[in-house]
Design a protein around this motif. Sequence first.
Motif, mmCIF file in Angstrom:
data_model
loop_
_atom_site.group_PDB
_atom_site.id
_atom_site.type_symbol
_atom_site.label_atom_id
_atom_site.label_comp_id
_atom_site.label_asym_id
_atom_site.label_seq_id
_atom_site.Cartn_x
_atom_site.Cartn_y
_atom_site.Cartn_z
ATOM 1 N N LYS A 1 0.831 -1.274 -0.002
ATOM 2 C CA LYS A 1 -0.151 -0.223 0.281
ATOM 3 C C LYS A 1 0.852 1.327 -0.001
ATOM 4 O O LYS A 1 0.546 2.088 -0.743
ATOM 5 C CB LYS A 1 -1.127 0.073 1.074
ATOM 6 N N GLU A 2 1.746 1.316 0.584
ATOM 7 C CA GLU A 2 2.707 2.172 0.699
ATOM 8 C C GLU A 2 3.613 2.717 -0.426
ATOM 9 O O GLU A 2 3.701 3.858 -1.165
ATOM 10 C CB GLU A 2 3.915 2.057 1.904
ATOM 11 N N ILE A 3 4.021 1.399 -1.325
ATOM 12 C CA ILE A 3 4.661 1.558 -2.472
ATOM 13 C C ILE A 3 3.547 2.042 -3.592
ATOM 14 O O ILE A 3 3.813 2.917 -4.482
ATOM 15 C CB ILE A 3 4.881 0.034 -3.089
ATOM 16 N N GLN A 4 2.294 1.703 -3.509
ATOM 17 C CA GLN A 4 1.195 1.960 -4.377
ATOM 18 C C GLN A 4 1.017 3.674 -4.069
ATOM 19 O O GLN A 4 0.838 4.345 -5.165
ATOM 20 C CB GLN A 4 -0.164 1.566 -3.930
ATOM 21 N N LYS A 5 1.091 4.253 -3.041
ATOM 22 C CA LYS A 5 0.692 5.627 -2.823
ATOM 23 C C LYS A 5 1.960 6.402 -3.385
ATOM 24 O O LYS A 5 1.917 7.312 -3.943
ATOM 25 C CB LYS A 5 0.653 5.753 -1.227
ATOM 26 N N TYR A 6 3.335 5.611 -3.077
ATOM 27 C CA TYR A 6 4.246 6.439 -3.496
ATOM 28 C C TYR A 6 4.363 6.628 -5.117
ATOM 29 O O TYR A 6 4.693 7.637 -5.660
ATOM 30 C CB TYR A 6 5.840 5.692 -3.210
ATOM 31 N N LEU A 7 4.034 5.381 -5.749
ATOM 32 C CA LEU A 7 3.975 5.602 -7.338
ATOM 33 C C LEU A 7 2.858 6.571 -7.535
ATOM 34 O O LEU A 7 3.050 6.901 -8.737
ATOM 35 C CB LEU A 7 3.699 4.111 -7.768
ATOM 36 N N PHE A 8 1.706 6.352 -7.013
ATOM 37 C CA PHE A 8 0.513 7.369 -7.664
ATOM 38 C C PHE A 8 1.271 8.897 -7.356
ATOM 39 O O PHE A 8 0.577 9.613 -8.320
ATOM 40 C CB PHE A 8 -0.563 7.129 -6.807
ATOM 41 N N LYS A 9 2.051 9.162 -6.304
ATOM 42 C CA LYS A 9 2.497 10.431 -6.207
ATOM 43 C C LYS A 9 3.411 10.981 -7.125
ATOM 44 O O LYS A 9 3.318 11.930 -7.689
ATOM 45 C CB LYS A 9 3.092 10.529 -4.754
ATOM 46 N N VAL A 10 4.440 10.035 -7.144
ATOM 47 C CA VAL A 10 5.606 10.106 -8.085
ATOM 48 C C VAL A 10 5.194 10.122 -9.577
ATOM 49 O O VAL A 10 5.621 10.961 -10.479
ATOM 50 C CB VAL A 10 6.644 9.049 -7.974
ATOM 51 N N GLY A 11 4.290 9.237 -9.882
ATOM 52 C CA GLY A 11 3.392 9.263 -11.134
ATOM 53 C C GLY A 11 4.100 8.671 -12.314
ATOM 54 O O GLY A 11 4.242 9.436 -13.337
ATOM 55 N N PRO A 12 4.524 7.500 -12.408
ATOM 56 C CA PRO A 12 4.876 6.761 -13.654
ATOM 57 C C PRO A 12 3.801 6.867 -14.645
ATOM 58 O O PRO A 12 2.713 6.470 -14.080
ATOM 59 C CB PRO A 12 5.515 5.346 -13.540
ATOM 60 N N VAL A 13 4.060 7.364 -15.766
ATOM 61 C CA VAL A 13 2.883 7.609 -16.670
ATOM 62 C C VAL A 13 2.167 6.050 -17.200
ATOM 63 O O VAL A 13 1.072 6.138 -17.268
ATOM 64 C CB VAL A 13 3.410 8.015 -18.266
ATOM 65 N N GLU A 14 3.034 4.733 -17.155
ATOM 66 C CA GLU A 14 2.479 3.693 -17.265
ATOM 67 C C GLU A 14 1.265 3.212 -16.369
ATOM 68 O O GLU A 14 0.538 2.393 -16.857
ATOM 69 C CB GLU A 14 3.388 2.611 -17.191
ATOM 70 N N LEU A 15 1.268 3.783 -15.059
ATOM 71 C CA LEU A 15 0.202 3.412 -14.224
ATOM 72 C C LEU A 15 -1.150 3.912 -14.768
ATOM 73 O O LEU A 15 -2.228 3.257 -14.373
ATOM 74 C CB LEU A 15 0.382 3.949 -12.945
ATOM 75 N N ASP B 1 13.506 3.938 -15.595
ATOM 76 C CA ASP B 1 13.487 4.204 -17.150
ATOM 77 C C ASP B 1 11.979 4.352 -17.564
ATOM 78 O O ASP B 1 12.045 4.668 -18.876
ATOM 79 C CB ASP B 1 14.138 2.778 -17.927
ATOM 80 N N SER B 2 11.298 4.727 -16.915
ATOM 81 C CA SER B 2 10.016 5.521 -16.957
ATOM 82 C C SER B 2 9.668 6.583 -17.008
ATOM 83 O O SER B 2 10.291 7.430 -16.345
ATOM 84 C CB SER B 2 8.861 4.547 -16.006
ATOM 85 N N LYS B 3 8.946 7.246 -17.864
ATOM 86 C CA LYS B 3 8.777 8.854 -17.891
ATOM 87 C C LYS B 3 7.676 8.951 -16.836
ATOM 88 O O LYS B 3 6.641 7.996 -16.844
ATOM 89 C CB LYS B 3 8.166 9.051 -19.325
ATOM 90 N N THR B 4 8.014 10.051 -15.887
ATOM 91 C CA THR B 4 6.981 10.214 -14.895
ATOM 92 C C THR B 4 6.223 11.684 -15.029
ATOM 93 O O THR B 4 6.623 12.217 -16.072
ATOM 94 C CB THR B 4 7.682 10.414 -13.430
ATOM 95 N N TYR B 5 5.122 11.756 -14.636
ATOM 96 C CA TYR B 5 4.542 12.954 -14.607
ATOM 97 C C TYR B 5 5.422 14.268 -14.117
ATOM 98 O O TYR B 5 5.338 15.285 -14.443
ATOM 99 C CB TYR B 5 3.067 13.096 -13.826
ATOM 100 N N ALA B 6 6.100 13.939 -13.263
ATOM 101 C CA ALA B 6 7.219 14.797 -12.704
ATOM 102 C C ALA B 6 8.261 15.370 -13.725
ATOM 103 O O ALA B 6 8.625 16.551 -13.985
ATOM 104 C CB ALA B 6 8.057 14.244 -11.443
ATOM 105 N N ASP B 7 8.507 14.304 -14.578
ATOM 106 C CA ASP B 7 9.392 14.566 -15.869
ATOM 107 C C ASP B 7 8.672 15.544 -16.773
ATOM 108 O O ASP B 7 9.132 16.353 -17.272
ATOM 109 C CB ASP B 7 9.912 13.252 -16.672
ATOM 110 N N ILE B 8 7.446 15.242 -17.092
ATOM 111 C CA ILE B 8 6.636 16.159 -17.863
ATOM 112 C C ILE B 8 6.533 17.384 -17.269
ATOM 113 O O ILE B 8 6.551 18.328 -18.122
ATOM 114 C CB ILE B 8 5.368 15.308 -18.355
ATOM 115 N N TYR B 9 6.208 17.579 -16.113
ATOM 116 C CA TYR B 9 5.961 18.901 -15.376
ATOM 117 C C TYR B 9 7.240 19.430 -15.377
ATOM 118 O O TYR B 9 7.328 20.822 -15.974
ATOM 119 C CB TYR B 9 5.579 18.585 -14.043
ATOM 120 N N GLN B 10 8.169 18.901 -15.167
ATOM 121 C CA GLN B 10 9.935 19.734 -15.268
ATOM 122 C C GLN B 10 10.014 20.083 -16.861
ATOM 123 O O GLN B 10 10.679 21.385 -16.966
ATOM 124 C CB GLN B 10 10.921 18.652 -14.704
#
Length: 116
Positions: free
Chosen positions: A32-46, A88-97
């Motif tokens: 559950k913590e991993i899921q929260k982390y990934l949803f916040k960091v935002g890999p586009v694949e999710l 190696d995944s593009k994240t929403y943070a990358d897109i924002y940056q």
Amino acid sequence: MRIQEIIEGKKEWRAHVARVKALPKDYQIVYKEIQKYLFKVGPVELTNGIGLLSGIIDLFEEGAFLGKGVLEVTGSDVAAFCDDLIKDSKTYADIYQESVDKKVNEAIKKVTIKTK
């Protein structure tokens, strides 16, 4: 999105949640913590399904089957484990940056042109 796709997606998600609930409690907590982390960091694949999350459950099921503690599987730095999964995944943070960099560069060009 068609109704059938929505229904299939819900079935897939329910099966996914059932797999999480079948894990030992320590694995559930870390998942559950991993899921929260990934949803916040935002890999586009999710946004395109639950493939990455299902892969984590596969790994956790194997670790639990072998009698390992969850931190033996992930290591003590769970955030670093997550970062390694998506390195190696593009994240929403990358897109924002990229967006911020583009806007700053455009603003600097406008100022440079006006001062010449």
